[in-house]
Scaffold this motif. Sequence first.
Motif, PDB file in Angstrom:
ATOM      1  N   LYS A  21       0.990  -1.522   0.073  1.00  0.00           N
ATOM      2  CA  LYS A  21      -0.284  -0.042  -0.139  1.00  0.00           C
ATOM      3  C   LYS A  21       1.089   1.090   0.188  1.00  0.00           C
ATOM      4  O   LYS A  21       0.783   2.252  -0.330  1.00  0.00           O
ATOM      5  CB  LYS A  21      -0.869   0.127   1.532  1.00  0.00           C
ATOM      6  CG  LYS A  21      -2.088  -0.802   0.992  1.00  0.00           C
ATOM      7  CD  LYS A  21      -2.772  -1.421   2.295  1.00  0.00           C
ATOM      8  CE  LYS A  21      -3.337   0.314   2.668  1.00  0.00           C
ATOM      9  NZ  LYS A  21      -4.406  -0.273   3.915  1.00  0.00           N
ATOM     10  N   ASP A  22       1.799   1.043   0.706  1.00  0.00           N
ATOM     11  CA  ASP A  22       2.931   1.940   0.981  1.00  0.00           C
ATOM     12  C   ASP A  22       3.466   2.095  -0.424  1.00  0.00           C
ATOM     13  O   ASP A  22       3.318   3.874  -1.034  1.00  0.00           O
ATOM     14  CB  ASP A  22       4.292   2.196   1.215  1.00  0.00           C
ATOM     15  CG  ASP A  22       3.619   2.307   2.774  1.00  0.00           C
ATOM     16  OD1 ASP A  22       2.758   2.694   3.289  1.00  0.00           O
ATOM     17  OD2 ASP A  22       4.164   2.001   3.871  1.00  0.00           O
ATOM     18  N   TYR A  23       4.188   1.368  -1.251  1.00  0.00           N
ATOM     19  CA  TYR A  23       4.306   1.999  -2.523  1.00  0.00           C
ATOM     20  C   TYR A  23       3.331   2.522  -3.916  1.00  0.00           C
ATOM     21  O   TYR A  23       3.734   3.117  -4.733  1.00  0.00           O
ATOM     22  CB  TYR A  23       5.084   0.074  -3.209  1.00  0.00           C
ATOM     23  CG  TYR A  23       6.087  -0.222  -2.603  1.00  0.00           C
ATOM     24  CD1 TYR A  23       7.324   1.176  -2.375  1.00  0.00           C
ATOM     25  CD2 TYR A  23       6.937  -1.471  -1.971  1.00  0.00           C
ATOM     26  CE1 TYR A  23       8.707   0.299  -1.408  1.00  0.00           C
ATOM     27  CE2 TYR A  23       7.945  -1.701  -2.081  1.00  0.00           C
ATOM     28  CZ  TYR A  23       9.070  -0.980  -1.211  1.00  0.00           C
ATOM     29  OH  TYR A  23      10.312  -1.341  -0.768  1.00  0.00           O
ATOM     30  N   THR A  24       2.150   1.939  -3.437  1.00  0.00           N
ATOM     31  CA  THR A  24       0.827   2.237  -4.913  1.00  0.00           C
ATOM     32  C   THR A  24       0.480   3.161  -4.615  1.00  0.00           C
ATOM     33  O   THR A  24      -0.699   3.265  -5.453  1.00  0.00           O
ATOM     34  CB  THR A  24       0.320   0.515  -4.970  1.00  0.00           C
ATOM     35  OG1 THR A  24      -0.626   0.082  -3.770  1.00  0.00           O
ATOM     36  CG2 THR A  24       1.313  -0.254  -4.897  1.00  0.00           C
ATOM     37  N   SER A  25       0.039   3.101  -3.128  1.00  0.00           N
ATOM     38  CA  SER A  25      -0.970   4.659  -2.936  1.00  0.00           C
ATOM     39  C   SER A  25      -2.098   3.505  -2.893  1.00  0.00           C
ATOM     40  O   SER A  25      -3.386   4.899  -3.033  1.00  0.00           O
ATOM     41  CB  SER A  25      -0.605   5.548  -3.746  1.00  0.00           C
ATOM     42  OG  SER A  25       0.335   6.194  -2.334  1.00  0.00           O
ATOM     43  N   LEU A  26      -2.577   1.953  -3.377  1.00  0.00           N
ATOM     44  CA  LEU A  26      -3.880   2.161  -3.344  1.00  0.00           C
ATOM     45  C   LEU A  26      -4.643   1.428  -2.151  1.00  0.00           C
ATOM     46  O   LEU A  26      -3.880   0.779  -1.086  1.00  0.00           O
ATOM     47  CB  LEU A  26      -3.676   0.785  -4.547  1.00  0.00           C
ATOM     48  CG  LEU A  26      -3.554   1.048  -5.658  1.00  0.00           C
ATOM     49  CD1 LEU A  26      -3.207  -0.192  -6.559  1.00  0.00           C
ATOM     50  CD2 LEU A  26      -4.399   1.675  -6.276  1.00  0.00           C
TER      51      LEU A  26
END
Length: 70
Positions: A21-26
């Motif tokens: 989630k941190d990497y993708t902001s999804l």
Amino acid sequence: MAAHTNPNLLHRRFIKLPKVKDYTSLSTSEIYRRVADGRFPAQIYLGPKSVVWLESEVLAWCDAMIAERG
């Protein structure tokens, strides 16, 4: 040398959902929706209640999204 800085070890690093989630902001639901649609790397099951992703696959997905913005 840390695993995240050594390209030879990068493909073997497992990351959990919060890091994805941190990497993708999804959001969690969007990640799983895209996995189901084949638009995001699938998770790896380590146990009945434990899943991870390969860091290199998630980062490759991020790179592909950047490349698509044209």
